[in-house]
Design a protein around this motif. Sequence first.
Motif, PDB file in Angstrom:
ATOM      1  N   TRP A 170       0.836  -1.198   0.000  1.00 34.19           N
ATOM      2  CA  TRP A 170       0.000   0.000   0.000  1.00 34.19           C
ATOM      3  C   TRP A 170       0.875   1.253   0.000  1.00 34.19           C
ATOM      4  N   GLN A 184      -4.285   6.186  -4.216  1.00 31.06           N
ATOM      5  CA  GLN A 184      -4.885   5.187  -3.321  1.00 31.06           C
ATOM      6  C   GLN A 184      -6.320   4.852  -3.736  1.00 31.06           C
ATOM      7  N   ARG A 185      -7.092   5.875  -4.070  1.00 29.31           N
ATOM      8  CA  ARG A 185      -8.474   5.632  -4.499  1.00 29.31           C
ATOM      9  C   ARG A 185      -8.518   4.848  -5.811  1.00 29.31           C
ATOM     10  N   MET A 188      -8.013   1.154  -5.099  1.00 27.40           N
ATOM     11  CA  MET A 188      -9.219   0.525  -4.556  1.00 27.40           C
ATOM     12  C   MET A 188     -10.281   0.321  -5.640  1.00 27.40           C
ATOM     13  N   PHE A 192     -10.320  -3.624  -6.317  1.00 27.33           N
ATOM     14  CA  PHE A 192     -11.349  -4.133  -5.410  1.00 27.33           C
ATOM     15  C   PHE A 192     -12.763  -3.886  -5.934  1.00 27.33           C
ATOM     16  N   TYR A 196     -15.409   2.126  -1.644  1.00 26.65           N
ATOM     17  CA  TYR A 196     -14.981   2.395  -0.276  1.00 26.65           C
ATOM     18  C   TYR A 196     -13.837   3.400  -0.305  1.00 26.65           C
ATOM     19  N   ILE A 199      -8.692   1.241   2.583  1.00 28.73           N
ATOM     20  CA  ILE A 199      -8.139   0.011   2.048  1.00 28.73           C
ATOM     21  C   ILE A 199      -8.504  -1.179   2.931  1.00 28.73           C
ATOM     22  N   CYS A 202     -11.913  -2.388   2.107  1.00 25.96           N
ATOM     23  CA  CYS A 202     -11.903  -3.142   0.853  1.00 25.96           C
ATOM     24  C   CYS A 202     -11.412  -4.572   1.082  1.00 25.96           C
TER      25      CYS A 202
END
Length: 447
Positions: A170, A184-185, A188, A192, A196, A199, A202
């Motif tokens: 991550w 980061q978004r 996800m 995933f 959400y 993390i 998820c």
Amino acid sequence: MSITDKNKSVLNRLKDLQSLYEAGILTKEEMETEKAEILGSNKKNVENSQVSLNQNETYDEKRRYNGNNVTKHSKKEYTGNIYKFFHSYKSIIVIIVLIVIVVIISVACVKSCGDDHVNNDFAENTMLANTDTVNYDDTVSVCVSPAEDVPTKFKYIAKKKGNFRAIIEWPVSMTGLEEIGNLQRSIMDKFFRYNYNNINACINRYLKEGEESDGYANGFMSVKFIQRQNDIYIFNERFFGNYGGAGASVICGENYLNFDRELGRDLKIDDLTNDYMALLNLVNSHISLDEYSSKAEKLPENFVISSKGITFIFPAYSIGYGCQGQPNIFLSYDELDGVLSETFKRAIGNIPFEEKWEKCKLLGNMTDENGSYPIEIYFERRGHDLRKCVYRNVNYGGKIKMKGELLDDKWYFTGNDNGNYFEIAVDVYNMKGTANVGQKEFEVSFK
């Protein structure tokens, strides 16, 4: 007659005089008479020396009292001395207080960042079956950015529930990115497919869905950083799921995220080209019906960028046979030159990727039966390649040059410690492992 040696300096004669007085050889009156003779008519020196001697005298007299019988006058002088001490060293005291405050804040921040980090003592031991693995290009390019001094840091998250598990590399910060939230978004959303913003939420959702499936089902997923290609940051997802049968009940494969810094999101096919049909025809020219079952009707959104070209990764059964897994079709930039958009060309840049190395640092401890010792390892990373690795013992300051490798999801650092073979092996996900110095073995762990 002079009591002290006149051949000595004034300072040394005063010291001798004070020693005689403290030893009880001289009375106070005798000391004052001799002191006046030493200092002569120099009033300023007399006053300065008087202050020094009076302070020592006050301390000497105070020592002779029982703590319960100290006079009010002595207490005032003692309090005054304390004030003078703190006044003299107030700068040092202020610095110490500031250091303590910074340490407290740092510890609080580290705890906050690590609250949702789960370290489990297991590592990936299941390889994906029937999956074509993309041979991506381990090269990196350089770009100029106001965030180039931002370090690349990852938090390794490993979670397991029932027969399903997830291991995630991550990103906490990335060189060249001022804002990590968009990346980061995107991770996800891409891997995933849950709406959400956390993390761990998820991962928990993925594990829960696996647990609620057939009791014999099992699965695995991992997310790793692969490389940086100028303005593009590339991550890989590997997944496997066996839901209790053959054929369609077994899924496996790989997905790729190509995060564009300027766009702040994952690249789409439409970002690569302004002529979709021309690009589709070019890709189809590389699909032989002698090898595959059919030509492509559309381009896949699953592709990976390298410094040499683009690999298009088709879903299983889309153009190939079941045994072929996910067919990979590679096209070089020379072939793609006529169909790539100018925006994408600027994004990938023309600087060789191999010139770009990320600086990394591991902080941790080495432990044996005698205790725990703080250690540090500095190195540069480019994809899975490591260089300029240095081990440092924090307590003793010793440094050892090491050779670094990333193999089978473990960091390996090897070197020579005073003629002894020295090796550190650490799991990249739970950041725990062992160190061997000659015949002696240590446990190691890193943050």
